[in-house]
Design a protein around this motif. Sequence first.
Motif, short mmCIF file in Angstrom:
data_model
loop_
_atom_site.label_atom_id
_atom_site.label_comp_id
_atom_site.label_asym_id
_atom_site.label_seq_id
_atom_site.Cartn_x
_atom_site.Cartn_y
_atom_site.Cartn_z
N VAL A 88 46.65 18.78 34.68
CA VAL A 88 46.02 19.46 33.55
C VAL A 88 45.11 20.59 34.01
N SER A 89 44.35 20.37 35.06
CA SER A 89 43.46 21.42 35.54
C SER A 89 44.25 22.63 36.03
N ARG A 90 45.37 22.40 36.69
CA ARG A 90 46.19 23.53 37.14
C ARG A 90 46.84 24.26 35.97
N VAL A 91 47.25 23.52 34.96
CA VAL A 91 47.83 24.17 33.77
C VAL A 91 46.77 25.02 33.07
N ILE A 92 45.57 24.48 32.91
CA ILE A 92 44.50 25.23 32.25
C ILE A 92 44.15 26.48 33.04
N LEU A 93 44.03 26.36 34.35
CA LEU A 93 43.71 27.53 35.17
C LEU A 93 44.82 28.58 35.14
N THR A 94 46.07 28.14 35.12
CA THR A 94 47.19 29.07 35.05
C THR A 94 47.20 29.81 33.72
N VAL A 95 47.02 29.07 32.63
CA VAL A 95 46.96 29.71 31.31
C VAL A 95 45.79 30.67 31.23
N LEU A 96 44.64 30.27 31.73
CA LEU A 96 43.47 31.14 31.73
C LEU A 96 43.75 32.42 32.52
N PHE A 97 44.38 32.29 33.68
CA PHE A 97 44.65 33.46 34.49
C PHE A 97 45.62 34.42 33.81
N TYR A 98 46.73 33.88 33.32
CA TYR A 98 47.77 34.76 32.77
C TYR A 98 47.48 35.26 31.37
N PHE A 99 46.67 34.55 30.59
CA PHE A 99 46.43 34.97 29.21
C PHE A 99 45.03 35.55 28.98
N VAL A 100 44.12 35.44 29.95
CA VAL A 100 42.79 36.01 29.78
C VAL A 100 42.49 37.04 30.88
N ILE A 101 42.57 36.63 32.11
CA ILE A 101 42.15 37.49 33.21
C ILE A 101 43.13 38.64 33.44
N THR A 102 44.43 38.34 33.47
CA THR A 102 45.42 39.40 33.69
C THR A 102 45.40 40.45 32.59
N PRO A 103 45.40 40.09 31.29
CA PRO A 103 45.32 41.14 30.26
C PRO A 103 44.02 41.94 30.34
N THR A 104 42.91 41.28 30.68
CA THR A 104 41.65 42.01 30.82
C THR A 104 41.75 43.04 31.94
N GLY A 105 42.31 42.64 33.06
CA GLY A 105 42.48 43.57 34.17
C GLY A 105 43.42 44.72 33.81
N LEU A 106 44.49 44.43 33.10
CA LEU A 106 45.42 45.49 32.69
C LEU A 106 44.77 46.48 31.72
N VAL A 107 43.98 45.97 30.79
CA VAL A 107 43.29 46.86 29.85
C VAL A 107 42.27 47.72 30.59
N LEU A 108 41.53 47.13 31.52
CA LEU A 108 40.56 47.91 32.29
C LEU A 108 41.26 48.98 33.12
N ARG A 109 42.39 48.66 33.71
CA ARG A 109 43.15 49.66 34.46
C ARG A 109 43.69 50.76 33.56
N LEU A 110 44.14 50.36 32.38
CA LEU A 110 44.69 51.32 31.43
C LEU A 110 43.65 52.37 31.05
N PHE A 111 42.40 51.93 30.89
CA PHE A 111 41.33 52.86 30.52
C PHE A 111 40.60 53.43 31.73
N GLY A 112 41.05 53.11 32.93
CA GLY A 112 40.50 53.70 34.15
C GLY A 112 39.12 53.18 34.52
N LYS A 113 38.78 51.98 34.12
CA LYS A 113 37.46 51.43 34.44
C LYS A 113 37.49 50.80 35.83
N ASP A 114 36.42 51.00 36.58
CA ASP A 114 36.26 50.40 37.91
C ASP A 114 34.98 49.57 37.88
N VAL A 115 35.09 48.35 37.39
CA VAL A 115 33.93 47.51 37.17
C VAL A 115 33.22 47.16 38.48
N LEU A 116 33.96 46.97 39.54
CA LEU A 116 33.39 46.59 40.82
C LEU A 116 33.01 47.77 41.70
#
Length: 145
Positions: A88-116
Motif C-alpha cells: 500500500v505504501s508503494r502504491v500511494i507513493l507511486t500515485v503521488l509521484f505520477y499524479f501530483v509531482i510529475t504534473p507539477t514539474g511539467l507545468v513548471l517547465r511549461l511556464f519556464g519556472k526554475d524553482v531551485l
Amino acid sequence: MNWIKEILKEIQQLDTSNKAIRKFCVVIAVALGVIGSFIYLKTQSLTTVKWLWGIGLLFLILGFILPSVLRPVYRLWMLLAYFIGGIVSRVILTVLFYFVITPTGLVLRLFGKDVLDKKFEKNRESYWVKKDLSGITKEQYGKMY
C-alpha cells in the motif's frame, strides 16, 4: 524485491512476548466486537454477530490464559500486515509521484519556472544567497531549535 527481505527481517525481530500477544488479542477482540455491533445494527441478524463475538471472546480468553498458543497466529497476522503495508505504501507513493509531482514539474517547465535556481549562468559572480541577519540576536544562537 529488497523490501520483502526487510519485511522478513522485521518479522524475525518481532516482539512475541506475552504482553505483545495480549495487546494483539485485546485489539482483535475489540475490533470483532465493533464489527459485530455494526453488522447487528445494519442487519438485525444475530447469526454472524454471535460468531464474531465468539471468536473475539475466544481470542481474549486465550490471550490472557495461554498466550503462547496464539504466538503463530500473531506472527502470521503481523507478516500479513507488513506485506500489505509495504504494498500500500508503494502504491500511494507511486500515485503521488505520477499524479501530483510529475504534473507539477511539467507545468513548471511549461511556464519556464526554475524553482531551485539550477540554471547555470557564465557571467554570474557567485551562487551564494545572502540572508538578512539583522533581526537575529546573540541569545537566539544559544537556542537554535
